[in-house]
Design a protein around this motif. Structure first.
Motif, PDB file in Angstrom:
ATOM      1  N   ILE A   9      78.690  28.193  21.891  1.00  0.00           N
ATOM      2  CA  ILE A   9      77.650  27.400  22.567  1.00  0.00           C
ATOM      3  C   ILE A   9      76.708  28.223  23.439  1.00  0.00           C
ATOM      4  O   ILE A   9      75.641  28.133  23.760  1.00  0.00           O
ATOM      5  CB  ILE A   9      78.090  26.257  23.693  1.00  0.00           C
ATOM      6  N   ILE A  10      77.348  29.350  24.044  1.00  0.00           N
ATOM      7  CA  ILE A  10      76.719  30.345  24.678  1.00  0.00           C
ATOM      8  C   ILE A  10      75.394  30.949  23.801  1.00  0.00           C
ATOM      9  O   ILE A  10      74.541  31.256  24.183  1.00  0.00           O
ATOM     10  CB  ILE A  10      77.643  31.119  25.548  1.00  0.00           C
ATOM     11  N   SER A  11      76.171  31.321  22.419  1.00  0.00           N
ATOM     12  CA  SER A  11      75.213  31.901  21.850  1.00  0.00           C
ATOM     13  C   SER A  11      74.088  31.243  21.267  1.00  0.00           C
ATOM     14  O   SER A  11      72.779  31.669  21.110  1.00  0.00           O
ATOM     15  CB  SER A  11      76.187  32.571  20.498  1.00  0.00           C
ATOM     16  N   ILE A  12      74.276  29.805  20.984  1.00  0.00           N
ATOM     17  CA  ILE A  12      73.124  29.145  20.815  1.00  0.00           C
ATOM     18  C   ILE A  12      72.163  28.824  21.899  1.00  0.00           C
ATOM     19  O   ILE A  12      71.144  29.085  21.610  1.00  0.00           O
ATOM     20  CB  ILE A  12      73.613  27.599  20.558  1.00  0.00           C
ATOM     21  N   LEU A  13      72.539  28.789  22.963  1.00  0.00           N
ATOM     22  CA  LEU A  13      71.731  28.729  24.306  1.00  0.00           C
ATOM     23  C   LEU A  13      71.057  29.923  24.445  1.00  0.00           C
ATOM     24  O   LEU A  13      69.643  29.877  24.763  1.00  0.00           O
ATOM     25  CB  LEU A  13      72.537  28.129  25.350  1.00  0.00           C
ATOM     26  N   LYS A  14      71.803  30.980  24.443  1.00  0.00           N
ATOM     27  CA  LYS A  14      71.097  32.238  24.649  1.00  0.00           C
ATOM     28  C   LYS A  14      70.128  32.686  23.602  1.00  0.00           C
ATOM     29  O   LYS A  14      69.206  33.483  23.938  1.00  0.00           O
ATOM     30  CB  LYS A  14      72.343  33.465  24.622  1.00  0.00           C
ATOM     31  N   GLY A  15      70.447  32.338  22.311  1.00  0.00           N
ATOM     32  CA  GLY A  15      69.739  32.756  21.219  1.00  0.00           C
ATOM     33  C   GLY A  15      68.378  31.888  20.703  1.00  0.00           C
ATOM     34  O   GLY A  15      67.673  31.968  20.031  1.00  0.00           O
ATOM     35  N   THR A  16      68.289  30.668  21.666  1.00  0.00           N
ATOM     36  CA  THR A  16      67.111  29.969  21.483  1.00  0.00           C
ATOM     37  C   THR A  16      66.146  29.865  22.759  1.00  0.00           C
ATOM     38  O   THR A  16      66.392  29.624  23.609  1.00  0.00           O
ATOM     39  CB  THR A  16      67.314  28.451  21.340  1.00  0.00           C
ATOM     40  N   ASP A  17      64.983  30.237  22.562  1.00  0.00           N
ATOM     41  CA  ASP A  17      63.756  30.390  23.430  1.00  0.00           C
ATOM     42  C   ASP A  17      62.906  29.025  23.186  1.00  0.00           C
ATOM     43  O   ASP A  17      62.240  29.024  22.207  1.00  0.00           O
ATOM     44  CB  ASP A  17      62.916  31.557  23.440  1.00  0.00           C
ATOM     45  N   LEU A  18      63.078  27.903  23.873  1.00  0.00           N
ATOM     46  CA  LEU A  18      62.733  26.651  23.798  1.00  0.00           C
ATOM     47  C   LEU A  18      61.026  26.784  23.963  1.00  0.00           C
ATOM     48  O   LEU A  18      60.479  25.661  23.546  1.00  0.00           O
ATOM     49  CB  LEU A  18      63.283  25.626  24.865  1.00  0.00           C
ATOM     50  N   SER A  19      60.461  27.821  24.407  1.00  0.00           N
ATOM     51  CA  SER A  19      59.131  27.955  24.533  1.00  0.00           C
ATOM     52  C   SER A  19      58.506  27.963  23.168  1.00  0.00           C
ATOM     53  O   SER A  19      57.380  27.652  22.769  1.00  0.00           O
ATOM     54  CB  SER A  19      58.601  29.251  25.327  1.00  0.00           C
ATOM     55  N   ASN A  20      59.226  28.618  21.927  1.00  0.00           N
ATOM     56  CA  ASN A  20      58.642  28.835  20.901  1.00  0.00           C
ATOM     57  C   ASN A  20      59.475  28.420  19.735  1.00  0.00           C
ATOM     58  O   ASN A  20      59.317  28.782  18.630  1.00  0.00           O
ATOM     59  CB  ASN A  20      58.280  30.200  20.602  1.00  0.00           C
ATOM     60  N   TYR A  31      63.549  25.868  18.694  1.00  0.00           N
ATOM     61  CA  TYR A  31      64.220  24.704  19.052  1.00  0.00           C
ATOM     62  C   TYR A  31      65.479  25.043  18.255  1.00  0.00           C
ATOM     63  O   TYR A  31      65.743  25.620  17.160  1.00  0.00           O
ATOM     64  CB  TYR A  31      63.309  23.361  18.730  1.00  0.00           C
ATOM     65  N   TYR A  32      66.577  24.080  18.718  1.00  0.00           N
ATOM     66  CA  TYR A  32      67.990  24.239  17.732  1.00  0.00           C
ATOM     67  C   TYR A  32      67.979  23.349  16.587  1.00  0.00           C
ATOM     68  O   TYR A  32      66.974  22.501  16.381  1.00  0.00           O
ATOM     69  CB  TYR A  32      69.091  23.483  18.776  1.00  0.00           C
ATOM     70  N   ASN A  33      68.481  24.003  15.525  1.00  0.00           N
ATOM     71  CA  ASN A  33      68.674  23.118  14.486  1.00  0.00           C
ATOM     72  C   ASN A  33      69.553  21.961  14.422  1.00  0.00           C
ATOM     73  O   ASN A  33      70.564  21.925  15.565  1.00  0.00           O
ATOM     74  CB  ASN A  33      68.927  24.126  13.460  1.00  0.00           C
ATOM     75  N   LEU A  49      72.567  21.438  17.346  1.00  0.00           N
ATOM     76  CA  LEU A  49      72.358  19.982  18.194  1.00  0.00           C
ATOM     77  C   LEU A  49      73.815  19.497  18.219  1.00  0.00           C
ATOM     78  O   LEU A  49      74.505  18.968  19.236  1.00  0.00           O
ATOM     79  CB  LEU A  49      71.522  19.199  17.738  1.00  0.00           C
ATOM     80  N   GLN A  50      74.592  19.481  16.931  1.00  0.00           N
ATOM     81  CA  GLN A  50      75.764  18.615  16.686  1.00  0.00           C
ATOM     82  C   GLN A  50      76.849  19.345  17.640  1.00  0.00           C
ATOM     83  O   GLN A  50      77.743  18.765  17.978  1.00  0.00           O
ATOM     84  CB  GLN A  50      76.244  18.408  15.281  1.00  0.00           C
ATOM     85  N   ASN A  51      76.826  20.750  17.380  1.00  0.00           N
ATOM     86  CA  ASN A  51      77.866  21.477  18.294  1.00  0.00           C
ATOM     87  C   ASN A  51      77.726  21.393  19.877  1.00  0.00           C
ATOM     88  O   ASN A  51      78.528  21.413  20.532  1.00  0.00           O
ATOM     89  CB  ASN A  51      77.699  22.897  17.790  1.00  0.00           C
ATOM     90  N   ILE A  52      76.269  21.314  20.272  1.00  0.00           N
ATOM     91  CA  ILE A  52      76.223  20.876  21.648  1.00  0.00           C
ATOM     92  C   ILE A  52      76.770  19.653  21.860  1.00  0.00           C
ATOM     93  O   ILE A  52      77.397  19.505  22.943  1.00  0.00           O
ATOM     94  CB  ILE A  52      74.448  20.799  22.011  1.00  0.00           C
TER      95      ILE A  52
END
Length: 260
Positions: A106-117, A119-121, A125-128
């Motif tokens: 989860i940390i890797s998902i959150l850290k690796g995604t900049d919501l400015s440009n 979004y999560y696939n 999203l299912q893992n979150i």
């Protein structure tokens, strides 16, 4: 992927041992009349193991930045509970090998995604959602284990002191059976693989706030704001929506009531 395998192992462990865990919860926390009753040793609340029990934080320490002073207030009796002392018994294998691995993912998902440009696939999203449902299950376990003692603004009433907080809720008519049913539902959510039908129930906000925020209502919703990742997550545990905008509108109304 390792995350898929670990989630599968966790689902299987909980599914195979859910009945034993519920029986232990009832004997330990609901059947309180027999003062001479001897309780068995604590068990892992994911696999029912008796061995190598650890204290698993209900909210992972990294979410509240391991701060020892942050706390939440329980609606039922107004008591304060520090996040760093909010734990449930989980064996070392489930804690470190499974839950720890899921949190790292989860940390890797959150850290690796900049919501400015970006979004999560869909799978992210299912893992979150899976992670948030694990947190809900742990909160259900926590509140059946915590004792009411007394409401902060009320006089002490001896016969209420040992009743679990989760039972002392007006919205479930103070019913032990409903409280246990909600734990079973939380187990079922964790042991269900697909979260496709729940995708619209997860609302993701980009945030620039600098402080951690959290609020939660059993069997209803969770809000967690993670400034380190510039994201806030709101998830409805039991409600589904035709589209995400509808969920966002409902989440925004709730946030306005509880956010401070």
């Amino acid at each position: 992927m390792e995350i898929d395998n670990n989630l599968k192992i966790l689902r299987v462990k909980l599914r195979c041992n859910s009945k034993k865990i519920i029986e232990d919860i009832i004997n330990r926390n609901v059947l309180l009349n027999d003062k001479d009753k001897k309780l068995n040793d604590e068990i892992c609340l994911f696999c029912a193991s008796l061995n190598d029990l650890t204290k698993e934080h209900v909210l992972p320490k990294w979410t509240f930045e391991n701060c020892t002073t942050k706390f939440f207030v329980t609606d039922v009796n107004g008591s304060r509970q520090k996040y760093n002392k909010t734990t449930v018994p989980v064996c070392a294998e489930c804690n470190n090998s499974l839950l720890g691995s899921i949190e790292s993912h989860i940390i890797s998902i959150l850290k690796g995604t900049d919501l400015s440009n970006s979004y999560y696939n869909g799978e992210q999203l299912q893992n979150i959602i899976r992670w948030l449902e694990i947190i809900e299950y742990k909160f259900q376990l926590l509140e059946i284990r915590r004792r009411f003692n007394r409401a902060k603004s009320s006089e002490y009433i001896d016969y209420l002191k040992n009743i679990p907080i989760s039972i002392m809720r007006e919205e479930i008519n103070y019913s032990p059976s409903i409280a246990i049913s909600q734990i079973r539902l939380a187990q079922k959510r964790v042991t269900t693989k697909s979260k496709m039908k729940n995708l619209n129930s997860l609302v993701v906000f980009k945030t620039v706030n600098k402080h951690f925020h959290f609020f939660h209502h059993l069997d209803d919703f969770i809000f967690i704001e993670l400034p380190k990742f510039r994201v806030a997550l709101f998830y409805f545990y039991t409600r589904t929506f035709d589209d995400n905008e509808q969920a966002k509108d409902e989440a925004t109304k709730i946030i306005k009531r509880f956010y401070n």
